[in-house]
Design a protein around this motif. Structure first.
Motif, PDB file in Angstrom:
ATOM      1  N   HIS A  72       0.770  -1.079   0.061  1.00 13.30           N
ATOM      2  CA  HIS A  72      -0.225   0.387  -0.033  1.00 13.30           C
ATOM      3  C   HIS A  72       0.712   1.361   0.179  1.00 13.30           C
ATOM      4  CE1 HIS A  72      -3.549   2.811   0.856  1.00 13.30           C
ATOM      5  NE2 HIS A  72      -2.394   3.444   2.001  1.00 13.30           N
ATOM      6  N   ASP A  73       0.478   2.384  -0.931  1.00 16.22           N
ATOM      7  CA  ASP A  73       1.139   3.179  -0.622  1.00 16.22           C
ATOM      8  C   ASP A  73       0.237   4.365  -1.250  1.00 16.22           C
ATOM      9  OD1 ASP A  73       3.725   5.432  -0.891  1.00 16.22           O
ATOM     10  OD2 ASP A  73       2.906   5.161  -2.492  1.00 16.22           O
ATOM     11  N   ASN A  74       0.342   5.697  -0.495  1.00 16.57           N
ATOM     12  CA  ASN A  74      -0.496   6.579  -0.674  1.00 16.57           C
ATOM     13  C   ASN A  74       0.013   7.909  -0.284  1.00 16.57           C
ATOM     14  OD1 ASN A  74      -3.005   8.227  -1.431  1.00 16.57           O
ATOM     15  ND2 ASN A  74      -2.915   8.601   0.895  1.00 16.57           N
ATOM     16  N   ALA A  75       0.673   8.681  -1.055  1.00 18.36           N
ATOM     17  CA  ALA A  75       1.458  10.586  -1.041  1.00 18.36           C
ATOM     18  C   ALA A  75       0.723  11.638  -1.424  1.00 18.36           C
ATOM     19  CB  ALA A  75       2.771   9.819  -2.042  1.00 18.36           C
ATOM     20  N   SER A  76       0.821  12.286  -0.771  1.00 16.53           N
ATOM     21  CA  SER A  76       0.666  13.272  -0.775  1.00 16.53           C
ATOM     22  C   SER A  76       1.278  14.860  -0.686  1.00 16.53           C
ATOM     23  CB  SER A  76      -1.274  14.152  -0.229  1.00 16.53           C
ATOM     24  OG  SER A  76      -0.223  14.197   1.047  1.00 16.53           O
ATOM     25  N   MET A  77       1.139  16.128  -1.788  1.00 15.88           N
ATOM     26  CA  MET A  77       2.357  16.816  -1.432  1.00 15.88           C
ATOM     27  C   MET A  77       1.125  18.213  -1.827  1.00 15.88           C
ATOM     28  SD  MET A  77       5.304  16.573  -4.829  1.00 15.88           S
ATOM     29  CE  MET A  77       6.747  16.805  -3.353  1.00 15.88           C
ATOM     30  N   GLN A  78       0.792  18.665  -0.672  1.00 18.36           N
ATOM     31  CA  GLN A  78       0.362  19.680  -0.966  1.00 18.36           C
ATOM     32  C   GLN A  78       1.140  21.599   0.016  1.00 18.36           C
ATOM     33  OE1 GLN A  78      -2.861  19.523   2.173  1.00 18.36           O
ATOM     34  NE2 GLN A  78      -3.886  21.777   0.652  1.00 18.36           N
ATOM     35  N   VAL A  79       0.563  22.267  -0.981  1.00 18.82           N
ATOM     36  CA  VAL A  79       1.354  23.719  -1.090  1.00 18.82           C
ATOM     37  C   VAL A  79       0.718  24.589  -0.731  1.00 18.82           C
ATOM     38  CG1 VAL A  79       2.597  25.646  -2.693  1.00 18.82           C
ATOM     39  CG2 VAL A  79       2.872  23.658  -3.810  1.00 18.82           C
ATOM     40  N   LEU A  80       1.569  25.061   0.649  1.00 19.45           N
ATOM     41  CA  LEU A  80       0.773  26.291   1.546  1.00 19.45           C
ATOM     42  C   LEU A  80       1.123  27.792   1.418  1.00 19.45           C
ATOM     43  CD1 LEU A  80       0.034  23.791   4.497  1.00 19.45           C
ATOM     44  CD2 LEU A  80      -1.405  23.974   2.816  1.00 19.45           C
ATOM     45  N   ALA A  81       0.175  28.938   1.484  1.00 18.79           N
ATOM     46  CA  ALA A  81       0.504  29.747   1.414  1.00 18.79           C
ATOM     47  C   ALA A  81       1.377  30.568   2.943  1.00 18.79           C
ATOM     48  CB  ALA A  81      -0.351  30.754   0.909  1.00 18.79           C
ATOM     49  N   ASP A  82       2.385  31.095   2.859  1.00 23.76           N
ATOM     50  CA  ASP A  82       3.010  31.688   3.993  1.00 23.76           C
ATOM     51  C   ASP A  82       3.255  32.959   3.588  1.00 23.76           C
ATOM     52  OD1 ASP A  82       3.774  31.743   6.305  1.00 23.76           O
ATOM     53  OD2 ASP A  82       5.710  30.036   6.164  1.00 23.76           O
ATOM     54  N   GLY A  83       2.248  33.263   3.362  1.00 19.88           N
ATOM     55  CA  GLY A  83       3.023  35.141   2.677  1.00 19.88           C
ATOM     56  C   GLY A  83       3.078  35.604   1.290  1.00 19.88           C
ATOM     57  N   GLU A  84       3.545  36.487   1.350  1.00 15.44           N
ATOM     58  CA  GLU A  84       3.313  36.588  -0.266  1.00 15.44           C
ATOM     59  C   GLU A  84       4.297  35.921  -1.299  1.00 15.44           C
ATOM     60  OE1 GLU A  84       2.650  40.804  -2.447  1.00 15.44           O
ATOM     61  OE2 GLU A  84       1.683  40.967  -0.271  1.00 15.44           O
ATOM     62  N   GLN A  85       5.778  35.950  -1.056  1.00 15.28           N
ATOM     63  CA  GLN A  85       6.465  35.185  -1.385  1.00 15.28           C
ATOM     64  C   GLN A  85       7.241  33.706  -0.313  1.00 15.28           C
ATOM     65  OE1 GLN A  85       7.578  35.601  -5.050  1.00 15.28           O
ATOM     66  NE2 GLN A  85       5.749  36.675  -4.557  1.00 15.28           N
ATOM     67  N   ARG A  86       5.960  33.073  -0.319  1.00 11.42           N
ATOM     68  CA  ARG A  86       6.783  31.964   0.905  1.00 11.42           C
ATOM     69  C   ARG A  86       5.989  30.866   0.526  1.00 11.42           C
ATOM     70  NH1 ARG A  86      10.156  32.626   6.229  1.00 11.42           N
ATOM     71  NH2 ARG A  86       7.822  33.035   7.351  1.00 11.42           N
ATOM     72  N   CYS A  87       6.185  30.220   0.905  1.00 11.69           N
ATOM     73  CA  CYS A  87       5.017  28.771   1.281  1.00 11.69           C
ATOM     74  C   CYS A  87       5.616  27.201   1.672  1.00 11.69           C
ATOM     75  CB  CYS A  87       4.557  28.587   0.043  1.00 11.69           C
ATOM     76  SG  CYS A  87       5.025  27.229  -1.278  1.00 11.69           S
ATOM     77  N   ARG A  88       4.865  26.755   2.346  1.00 13.69           N
ATOM     78  CA  ARG A  88       5.316  25.534   2.698  1.00 13.69           C
ATOM     79  C   ARG A  88       5.130  24.210   1.771  1.00 13.69           C
ATOM     80  NH1 ARG A  88       3.113  23.866   7.529  1.00 13.69           N
ATOM     81  NH2 ARG A  88       0.879  25.437   7.390  1.00 13.69           N
ATOM     82  N   LEU A  89       6.208  23.449   1.808  1.00 13.72           N
ATOM     83  CA  LEU A  89       5.426  22.706   1.476  1.00 13.72           C
ATOM     84  C   LEU A  89       5.173  21.088   2.227  1.00 13.72           C
ATOM     85  CD1 LEU A  89       5.282  20.367  -1.799  1.00 13.72           C
ATOM     86  CD2 LEU A  89       7.295  20.407  -1.859  1.00 13.72           C
ATOM     87  N   VAL A  90       4.030  20.420   2.131  1.00 15.57           N
ATOM     88  CA  VAL A  90       3.445  19.404   2.684  1.00 15.57           C
ATOM     89  C   VAL A  90       4.130  18.212   1.970  1.00 15.57           C
ATOM     90  CG1 VAL A  90       2.518  18.236   5.037  1.00 15.57           C
ATOM     91  CG2 VAL A  90       2.886  21.154   5.019  1.00 15.57           C
ATOM     92  N   TRP A  91       4.521  17.502   2.521  1.00 18.09           N
ATOM     93  CA  TRP A  91       4.503  15.733   1.712  1.00 18.09           C
ATOM     94  C   TRP A  91       4.308  14.546   2.870  1.00 18.09           C
ATOM     95  CZ3 TRP A  91       9.336  14.044  -1.538  1.00 18.09           C
ATOM     96  CH2 TRP A  91       8.955  13.372  -1.985  1.00 18.09           C
ATOM     97  N   ILE A  92       3.382  13.889   2.036  1.00 15.06           N
ATOM     98  CA  ILE A  92       3.379  13.346   3.536  1.00 15.06           C
ATOM     99  C   ILE A  92       2.728  11.830   2.707  1.00 15.06           C
ATOM    100  CG2 ILE A  92       1.400  12.098   4.729  1.00 15.06           C
ATOM    101  CD1 ILE A  92       0.083  15.409   5.371  1.00 15.06           C
ATOM    102  N   ARG A  93       3.209  10.387   3.326  1.00 11.92           N
ATOM    103  CA  ARG A  93       3.239   9.737   2.544  1.00 11.92           C
ATOM    104  C   ARG A  93       3.168   8.421   3.973  1.00 11.92           C
ATOM    105  NH1 ARG A  93       6.682   8.850  -1.553  1.00 11.92           N
ATOM    106  NH2 ARG A  93       5.158   7.825  -2.871  1.00 11.92           N
ATOM    107  N   ASP A  94       2.076   7.367   3.885  1.00 11.13           N
ATOM    108  CA  ASP A  94       1.280   6.035   3.777  1.00 11.13           C
ATOM    109  C   ASP A  94       2.003   5.225   3.574  1.00 11.13           C
ATOM    110  OD1 ASP A  94       0.518   7.186   6.044  1.00 11.13           O
ATOM    111  OD2 ASP A  94      -1.658   7.966   5.321  1.00 11.13           O
ATOM    112  N   VAL A  95       2.369   4.144   3.800  1.00  9.28           N
ATOM    113  CA  VAL A  95       3.002   2.587   2.957  1.00  9.28           C
ATOM    114  C   VAL A  95       3.273   1.383   3.981  1.00  9.28           C
ATOM    115  CG1 VAL A  95       5.897   3.635   3.449  1.00  9.28           C
ATOM    116  CG2 VAL A  95       4.306   2.345   1.525  1.00  9.28           C
ATOM    117  N   LEU A  96       2.740   0.671   3.193  1.00  9.87           N
ATOM    118  CA  LEU A  96       3.067  -0.869   3.960  1.00  9.87           C
ATOM    119  C   LEU A  96       3.696  -1.222   3.026  1.00  9.87           C
ATOM    120  CD1 LEU A  96      -0.128  -2.016   4.945  1.00  9.87           C
ATOM    121  CD2 LEU A  96       1.382  -1.520   6.661  1.00  9.87           C
TER     122      LEU A  96
END
Length: 137
Positions: free
Chosen positions: A83-107
């Protein structure tokens, strides 16, 4: 099931970073050149070739432009999780900065350590590559 979470602050706008991350087929080679050698479409999947020679087949699960989130799953190639499920999400953190959150669940759980190591190395390349997108040179 093992869960991996990696996160990085990127010194570019969320929209600019999402333009790369949200590109299912070309995104991997655009976000991590040198770390990813090739990414090409095949049916509803992408075939990603890494610099270490590893090739994986990833199925597109979903791309949500409103929330800047992409979800995919490794379904074949040199790595074959139960099993594998991965996501990448880009979240704004101001006008010229963001956070990239990468999550993976794996078996099985034994895949977590090597996948975490690869994700961490890839994220370092992504941060360098996508930092300062759209900045005047």
């Amino acid at each position: 099931m093992a869960s991996i979470r990696e996160e990085a602050v990127i010194e570019s706008s969320a929209d600019d970073v999402w333009e790369v991350i949200g590109d299912f087929v070309a995104g991997p080679r655009r976000m991590a050149p040198g770390f990813v050698l090739d990414s090409r479409a095949e049916d509803d999947c992408r075939i990603v070739t890494f610099a270490d020679g590893t090739v994986v087949r990833e199925r597109r699960i979903g791309v949500d432009h409103d929330t800047r989130r992409i979800v995919y799953s490794v379904v074949g190639g040199d790595v074959r999780p139960e099993h594998d499920n991965a996501s990448m999400q880009v979240l704004a953190d101001g006008e010229q900065r963001c956070r990239l959150v990468w999550i993976r669940d794996v078996l099985p759980d034994q895949l977590a350590a090597p996948m975490s190591k690869t994700m961490s190395a890839g994220l370092a390349v992504i941060k360098r590559t996508l930092g300062h997108l759209g900045s005047p040179e």
